[in-house]
Design a protein around this motif. Structure first.
Motif, short mmCIF file in Angstrom:
data_model
loop_
_atom_site.label_atom_id
_atom_site.label_comp_id
_atom_site.label_asym_id
_atom_site.label_seq_id
_atom_site.Cartn_x
_atom_site.Cartn_y
_atom_site.Cartn_z
N PRO A 1 37.06 35.25 43.00
CA PRO A 1 38.30 35.93 42.59
C PRO A 1 38.69 37.01 43.60
CG PRO A 1 36.45 36.64 41.23
CD PRO A 1 35.93 35.57 42.13
N THR B 1 45.72 38.46 43.32
CA THR B 1 46.55 37.42 42.72
C THR B 1 47.73 37.13 43.65
OG1 THR B 1 45.92 38.08 40.49
CG2 THR B 1 47.96 36.82 40.71
N ASN C 1 44.36 33.98 41.25
CA ASN C 1 43.55 35.01 41.90
C ASN C 1 42.31 34.37 42.55
OD1 ASN C 1 41.96 34.43 39.62
ND2 ASN C 1 41.25 36.53 39.44
N ILE C 2 42.30 33.04 42.62
CA ILE C 2 41.17 32.32 43.23
C ILE C 2 41.39 32.25 44.74
CG2 ILE C 2 39.92 30.13 43.37
CD1 ILE C 2 40.73 29.64 40.43
#
Length: 106
Positions: free
Chosen positions: A65, A68, A77-78
Motif C-alpha cells: 500500500p 492513492t 493505493n496499491i
C-alpha cells in the motif's frame, strides 16, 4: 510412443525446470498510451527513477500500500514492485483485479 510424443516429453521435462522460476512472476500490460513514472518507493512523493515507454509490460514481484492514485484502471493505493527499489501505481497496470495479485512486499 511416436517420435513426436518422445520429443514433446523431452522438451517438456527440460523446459519445466527452466520456466519454474519464470512462471512464478507474471508480466502485466501498462495502460495503452501511457508513459509510466517508476518511483523509488510506493507513492507519488518518492522520486522518479525512470519512465516506462508506451506498450511496456511489467513483472510484479510484490505489492504494497502507498499513495492513492487514480488512473485508467480505477483508483488504488496499491503499488507494484517491478524491480529492486522500483514501484509503479497499480491504477496504471492491467492486472484484471482491483485487489492484490501478488504477495505483499516485506
Amino acid at each position: 510412443m511416436s517420435v513426436d510424443r518422445v520429443e514433446e516429453a523431452a522438451t517438456g521435462t527440460e523446459s519445466t525446470a527452466a520456466t519454474a522460476t519464470e512462471s512464478a512472476v507474471r508480466t502485466y500490460a501498462v495502460a495503452p498510451g501511457v508513459r509510466l513514472n517508476v518511483r523509488n518507493g510506493p507513492g507519488t512523493s518518492y522520486g522518479i527513477v525512470r519512465v516506462l515507454p508506451e506498450g511496456t509490460r511489467v513483472p510484479i514481484f510484490c505489492q504494497t500500500p502507498g499513495t492513492t492514485v487514480s488512473g485508467p484502471y480505477g483508483t488504488s493505493n496499491i503499488w507494484d514492485n517491478i524491480d529492486n527499489g522500483e514501484y509503479v501505481s497499480d491504477a496504471y497496470v492491467q492486472t484484471g483485479s482491483d485487489g492484490y495479485v501478488a504477495s505483499r512486499c516485506a
